[in-house]
Scaffold this active site. Structure first.
Site, mmCIF file in Angstrom:
data_model
loop_
_atom_site.group_PDB
_atom_site.id
_atom_site.type_symbol
_atom_site.label_atom_id
_atom_site.label_comp_id
_atom_site.label_asym_id
_atom_site.label_seq_id
_atom_site.Cartn_x
_atom_site.Cartn_y
_atom_site.Cartn_z
ATOM 1 N N GLU A 1 -47.274 82.752 65.047
ATOM 2 C CA GLU A 1 -46.434 82.704 63.850
ATOM 3 C C GLU A 1 -45.053 82.118 64.130
ATOM 4 O OE1 GLU A 1 -48.285 85.273 64.761
ATOM 5 O OE2 GLU A 1 -49.730 85.451 63.120
ATOM 6 N N HIS B 1 -52.222 94.424 56.396
ATOM 7 C CA HIS B 1 -52.620 93.333 55.506
ATOM 8 C C HIS B 1 -52.142 93.553 54.073
ATOM 9 C CE1 HIS B 1 -55.203 92.478 58.910
ATOM 10 N NE2 HIS B 1 -55.595 91.353 58.346
ATOM 11 N N PRO C 1 -43.759 88.381 63.692
ATOM 12 C CA PRO C 1 -43.584 87.566 64.911
ATOM 13 C C PRO C 1 -42.794 86.281 64.639
ATOM 14 C CG PRO C 1 -45.848 88.326 64.722
ATOM 15 C CD PRO C 1 -45.163 88.661 63.412
#
Lengths: 328, 367
Positions: free
Chosen positions: A63, A132, A92
């Site tokens: 990321e 998520h 990240p």
């Protein structure tokens, strides 16, 4: 009158990417699984075949690398649209977002600007695994130099995305995955923009102003319709961008009703509802008939899916919140 | 044999510590060699003055570069005019080779944002303070050049500590995967503030980390400006247009030493001993190049004295200019956050201006 298509939110996102990439060769998409696979939610489906691997780039799983490389590309004048697969995995890349994406223009006194749009599926309600379902838009709204858009309708998804991609400044574009495929709307085939920073009134009413955005717009409207049967008329304002906030729309709706409810799925503490409440306090105190009511997610880690229905504001909770504001 | 076929622990050298030729002298004309020497002297003198300004309270915290002139000037000299450098926060010497006015560097460390604005045509990225965070930028920017089919090469600087960060690995990995025209230049100055190179990695060299990403890695004596120039030039040429199937990106590990503190806020005597510092000072890149240039009759006492005078004048002029710069307009606070001021920010700006108008700068400033 241009032709329209009946699209879901995710199809409208895809259509927005497609038309902006056709309009401008400098627009390119990069991220994990965005190419051949077309994205895990199919938001980039077909783009790889149309535009090729140099403009629809499958990157390594990294990321910070995705955001940081997009920063470099944008500094050199491209219009990258990086995708982070889930907003819960933006952390990240957080250093690149707040240390560089947000600051490049200011740091270089305008010599460099970053016309980049960081997209991520966001929010809960789809029975996803841990990490998520987060809704942390407040992090990004808090960061000067960024803009943050969160569509609630297919038409806006395409138009706000186009406006984000064309914007000279970096935009965080959060796509509520709960409504990716929940309903359809007629969307023009040709390119168009919906301006960043402008709210939309989804329902007019004189008794109470209800401010919301993203996936919570639907249960809010549901609550409003239900209350209308009892003779309570809600004005429902969909903010569409949480940075910049449409202060005028907020103040205007509040002044006409004297009562406000703010609905979002993000946790309560430090959330946008606090900011909206403060705007009302600063600008329209003398119109106030009742305390501002916040109906939000709780200040707990987003639960695994067995309990997520209890976490997310529902039409019933929103209705209850509105009644509190109205009956005060 | 290509310089990129060497063992990772076999640093390229051209001059030994006494300036004697021990490798292949790069093909540079006399003026270019004198320019390198002049830039190194300029960087060293600038550095000494900058530290002194900080001590006198005329400048904020400053990261000194002394000891690293060979690596900075040698590498930056290898770039073509259209190429770019992507610095960390210590590359004042490399930046001046690229044409960044000394005044700008001074202004930045004196707390003026304007110091970060390189003039048009000076292809230098803004200073990046979070460690290794500029590495993916260099990859992305060079990737853009490749997609647009331009000839630009991007030279990215970072230190040994940066190789421990995720961004280093993500940026270099992307460069390998997308074969971008990037040269990664690690200024291995042995210490990440107080933590030695051996505490950053168990790898025998930093150059060998290139292996993991399928790109070339090479070590160079970073205190040897001619060796650094030579290696960087080869890496830049390869990035611009590889003649073989070699990867475009290269990771260069330049072995060197920072003579002084990490920044003026740091006291290196706490973590390293004088003997080590003295050992490295014997490798000083400036007398080394000077000895070579004298032996080739390119420099003599007169020319050296001339350069010394010119360097002192140039730094003094830059300090005068920087100190004469007016305090930035307070309204600048708001000016560059966005291309177009959002209305709430415009309100904040007006509120700020109105308060300042009513109460004057005394309401903001001490004394």
């Amino acid at each position: 009158m241009s032709d329209t298509q009946n699209l879901t939110v995710v199809q409208a996102v895809r259509d927005g990417l497609y038309s902006e990439m056709r309009e401008d060769d400098d627009v390119l998409v990069l991220g994990q699984d965005v190419g051949k696979n077309g994205g895990v939610f199919r938001a980039t489906e077909g783009l790889f075949d149309e535009f090729g691997g140099d403009r629809v780039v499958d990157t390594p799983l990294a990321e910070s690398g995705i955001v940081g490389a997009a920063v470099g590309m944008a500094a050199m004048g491209l219009r990258p649209v990086p995708e982070i697969q889930f907003s819960g995995f933006m952390y990240p890349g957080f250093d690149q977002i707040v240390s560089h994406m947000a600051r490049f223009r200011a740091r270089s006194r305008g010599r460099f600007t970053l016309p980049m749009t960081l997209r991520a599926p966001y929010g809960g309600g789809i029975r996803a695994p841990e990490h998520h379902s987060e809704s942390k838009e407040a992090f990004y709204a808090h960061e000067a130099g960024l803009k943050v858009a969160i569509p609630s309708m297919p038409y806006d998804a395409k138009g706000l995305l186009a406006a984000s991609i064309r914007d000279p400044d970096p935009v965080i574009f959060l796509e509520p995955k709960l409504i990716y495929r929940a309903f359809r709307e007629e969307v023009p085939e040709e390119p168009y923009t919906v301006p960043l920073g402008e709210a939309a009134t989804r329902r007019e009413g004189d008794d109470v102003a209800v401010f919301t955005y993203g996936a919570m717009t639907r249960p809010t409207l549901e609550a409003a319709e239900s209350l209308a049967e009892e003779g309570i008329e809600c004005e429902v304002v969909d903010l569409r961008t949480v940075s910049p906030l449409d202060r005028e729309a907020i103040v205007d709706a509040f002044e006409r009703t004297g009562r406000a409810v703010v609905v979002h799925e993000a946790p309560k503490t430090g959330g946008l509802a606090g900011e909206i409440t403060a705007i009302i306090q600063e600008e329209a105190l003398l119109y106030q008939e009742a305390p501002v009511k916040r109906v939000t997610g709780f200040d707990v880690p987003y639960p695994l899916y067995a309990l997520e229905d209890y976490y997310l504001p529902t039409a019933a909770r929103i209705e209850e919140g509105i009644l509190e504001a109205v009956e005060f | 044999m290509s310089v990129f076929d060497r063992a990772y622990d076999d640093p390229v050298r051209v001059l030994d510590e006494d300036g004697e030729v021990v490798g292949d002298v790069p093909d540079l004309d006399d003026e270019a060699l004198v320019d390198m020497y002049r830039h190194m002297r300029l960087a060293r003198h600038f550095d000494g003055r900058a530290v002194s300004l900080q001590r006198q309270g005329r400048m904020g915290t400053y990261p000194p570069l002394s000891g690293q002139e060979g690596a900075q000037i040698g590498s930056a000299t290898a770039l073509a005019e259209d190429d770019w450098m992507v610095p960390s926060y210590r590359e004042h010497g490399a930046a001046l080779v690229r044409g960044l006015p000394l005044k700008q560097t001074l202004l930045y460390w004196m707390g003026h944002e304007a110091g970060n604005k390189a003039p048009e045509g000076v292809n230098v990225f803004p200073v990046a303070v979070p460690i290794a965070s500029q590495v993916p930028h260099a990859t992305g920017a060079s990737w853009a050049a490749k997609l647009r089919d331009t000839d630009e090469v991007f030279l990215c600087y970072f230190g040994d500590g940066a190789t421990s960060e995720g961004d280093f690995h993500e940026g270099v990995n992307f460069a390998g995967v997308f074969d971008t025209p990037t040269v990664f230049f690690c200024n291995n100055n042995q210490w990440a503030i107080s933590v030695p190179r051996e505490r950053q990695t168990r790898s025998a060299t930093l150059a060998q980390k290139a292996e993991a990403y399928g790109i070339d890695g090479v070590q160079v004596d970073g205190m040897d400006p001619l060796a650094v120039y030579s290696v960087t030039r080869d890496a830049v040429e390869k990035a611009r247009g590889p003649e073989t199937d070699r990867p475009r990106p290269t990771l260069i590990e330049a072995i060197q030493y920072r003579f002084g503190a990490h920044t003026t806020a740091d006291d290196p005597t706490v973590y390293r001993d004088d003997e080590e510092v003295e050992r490295w000072k014997a490798k000083d890149p400036i007398p080394r190049l000077e000895a070579y240039l004298r032996s080739e009759a390119i420099l003599d006492d007169e020319r050296v004295a001339e350069i010394e005078t010119a360097v002192e004048e140039r730094v003094a002029d830059a300090i005068d200019a920087a100190e004469a710069a007016a305090r930035p307009e307070p309204s600048e606070l708001f000016e560059h956050a966005y291309a177009e001021l959002p209305s709430e920010l415009a309100r904040q700006q007006e509120e700020f201006a109105a308060f300042r108008e009513a109460h004057g700068d005394e309401a903001f400033l001490e004394e």
